[in-house]
Write a protein that holds these residues in place. Structure first.
Motif, mmCIF file in Angstrom:
data_model
loop_
_atom_site.group_PDB
_atom_site.id
_atom_site.type_symbol
_atom_site.label_atom_id
_atom_site.label_comp_id
_atom_site.label_asym_id
_atom_site.label_seq_id
_atom_site.Cartn_x
_atom_site.Cartn_y
_atom_site.Cartn_z
ATOM 1 N N GLU A 1 7.334 0.281 -1.855
ATOM 2 C CA GLU A 1 6.359 0.600 -2.895
ATOM 3 C C GLU A 1 5.408 -0.574 -3.137
ATOM 4 O O GLU A 1 4.217 -0.372 -3.405
ATOM 5 C CB GLU A 1 7.061 0.991 -4.194
ATOM 6 C CG GLU A 1 7.675 2.378 -4.160
ATOM 7 C CD GLU A 1 6.638 3.468 -3.904
ATOM 8 O OE1 GLU A 1 5.535 3.393 -4.474
ATOM 9 O OE2 GLU A 1 6.919 4.393 -3.118
ATOM 10 N N SER B 1 1.408 -0.110 -2.637
ATOM 11 C CA SER B 1 0.502 -0.389 -3.761
ATOM 12 C C SER B 1 -0.449 -1.544 -3.481
ATOM 13 O O SER B 1 -1.421 -1.747 -4.209
ATOM 14 C CB SER B 1 1.311 -0.698 -5.020
ATOM 15 O OG SER B 1 2.037 -1.908 -4.864
ATOM 16 N N ASN C 1 0.516 -4.699 -3.555
ATOM 17 C CA ASN C 1 1.032 -5.927 -4.158
ATOM 18 C C ASN C 1 1.555 -6.885 -3.092
ATOM 19 O O ASN C 1 1.568 -8.101 -3.294
ATOM 20 C CB ASN C 1 2.141 -5.595 -5.160
ATOM 21 C CG ASN C 1 1.589 -4.987 -6.434
ATOM 22 O OD1 ASN C 1 0.832 -5.624 -7.162
ATOM 23 N ND2 ASN C 1 1.945 -3.746 -6.710
ATOM 24 N N ASP D 1 -8.416 3.737 -12.635
ATOM 25 C CA ASP D 1 -7.003 3.398 -12.497
ATOM 26 C C ASP D 1 -6.541 3.776 -11.089
ATOM 27 O O ASP D 1 -6.202 4.927 -10.815
ATOM 28 C CB ASP D 1 -6.186 4.156 -13.550
ATOM 29 C CG ASP D 1 -4.724 3.729 -13.590
ATOM 30 O OD1 ASP D 1 -4.205 3.275 -12.551
ATOM 31 O OD2 ASP D 1 -4.104 3.857 -14.663
ATOM 32 N N ASP E 1 -3.888 3.071 -9.252
ATOM 33 C CA ASP E 1 -2.525 3.564 -9.067
ATOM 34 C C ASP E 1 -2.421 5.041 -9.437
ATOM 35 O O ASP E 1 -1.775 5.826 -8.733
ATOM 36 C CB ASP E 1 -1.547 2.744 -9.907
ATOM 37 C CG ASP E 1 -1.350 1.332 -9.373
ATOM 38 O OD1 ASP E 1 -1.688 1.106 -8.194
ATOM 39 O OD2 ASP E 1 -0.863 0.469 -10.118
ATOM 40 N N ARG E 2 -3.039 5.433 -10.551
ATOM 41 C CA ARG E 2 -3.004 6.830 -10.976
ATOM 42 C C ARG E 2 -3.788 7.721 -10.018
ATOM 43 O O ARG E 2 -3.395 8.859 -9.745
ATOM 44 C CB ARG E 2 -3.566 6.965 -12.391
ATOM 45 C CG ARG E 2 -2.614 6.561 -13.498
ATOM 46 C CD ARG E 2 -3.302 6.650 -14.849
ATOM 47 N NE ARG E 2 -3.812 7.996 -15.127
ATOM 48 C CZ ARG E 2 -4.798 8.254 -15.981
ATOM 49 N NH1 ARG E 2 -5.406 7.264 -16.633
ATOM 50 N NH2 ARG E 2 -5.187 9.503 -16.187
ATOM 51 N N THR F 1 -4.871 3.858 -0.538
ATOM 52 C CA THR F 1 -5.048 2.937 -1.670
ATOM 53 C C THR F 1 -6.291 2.059 -1.553
ATOM 54 O O THR F 1 -7.062 1.947 -2.518
ATOM 55 C CB THR F 1 -3.782 2.068 -1.857
ATOM 56 O OG1 THR F 1 -2.672 2.919 -2.169
ATOM 57 C CG2 THR F 1 -3.966 1.054 -2.980
#
Length: 247
Positions: A31, A35, A37, A136, A138-139, A176
């Motif tokens: 994850e 994302s 990160n 947003d 992520d959303r 993403t």
């Protein structure tokens, strides 16, 4: 007691096994990669990951081996572990397969979706548009993935759902970085898709879905061409320090 009776009796007594810690670490790291990160090419240090995730180094080491086997991480002898940096060909091939799979999902969904299914698709589209308005990421990515998955669920084809699920996480990873770039255009395409499904126009729904996924594919490749430095980060030209042997 007969063997068949014993088997039936034992069926209700099976012990649920807890999920191994390495698998939970695997999912958490996956994850983080999806994302952004943990970025493509980023050096992954076991001790830092263990501290971040609140576990020992052993499950991190085991998770890295699994992530390497599944193509999320590259293990380089003498250098360590790095987040995999997808190549142009890799992305192009996966998104091309996605286009075929989801085109069929949309075709079947248009034949089978009921009023509740259409209402849920519109709810997911509302969520995506609200996420766009709020910027947003992520959303946006989550709503996009859920909408596409739900279209496949509406197809009522379990084999197709299994294949789509296999590529879902990589699609999220590739989507993403371009979610903002695709912006509201993507959600207008979703609205057209939902309209075609609601009207039961299976061929139009399939065409819209294929065109939609191909636009996402093209956007990703255009971004790679515009930012070639992001495609394949260089491996550091130094080896990790080794602890001196104890006397």
């Amino acid at each position: 007691m007969q063997s068949t009776e014993l088997a039936q009796d034992m069926l209700g007594r099976r012990i649920d096994r807890p999920v191994p810690l390495r698998e939970r670490v695997y999912e958490a790291m996956q994850e983080l990669i999806i994302s952004g990160n943990l970025a493509p090419g980023q050096h992954l240090v076991e001790s830092e990951l263990a501290e971040t995730l609140g576990v020992s180094r052993q499950p991190v080491r085991e998770a890295l081996q699994l992530l390497n086997s599944d193509g999320w991480v590259d293990l380089r002898p003498g250098y360590g572990a790095f987040v995999h940096a997808p190549t142009n060909q890799e992305v192009d091939q996966l998104l091309a397969v996605r286009s075929v799979l989801e085109g069929e999902s949309a075709r079947l969904a248009a034949q089978l979706a009921d009023a509740d299914g259409i209402a849920r698709l519109n709810e997911l589209c509302d969520e995506g548009e609200a996420a766009i308005a709020a910027d947003d990421i992520d959303r946006i990515v989550a709503a996009n993935a859920e909408l596409h998955r739900y279209v496949t669920e509406l197809s009522d084809n379990k084999v197709l759902l299994d294949f789509v699920s296999q590529v879902d996480r990589r699609v999220r990873w590739y989507y993403t970085p371009i979610a903002r770039q695709r912006g509201m255009d993507s959600w207008r395409e979703h609205r057209r898709l939902i309209d075609a499904i609601e009207r039961g126009d299976s061929e139009l729904a399939s065409t819209i879905m294929r065109e939609h996924t191909n636009r996402t594919r093209q956007s990703y490749l255009e971004q790679l061409q515009a930012n070639p430095k992001d495609e394949a980060p260089a491996v550091p030209m130094r080896r990790r320090r080794r602890t001196a042997p104890r006397d």
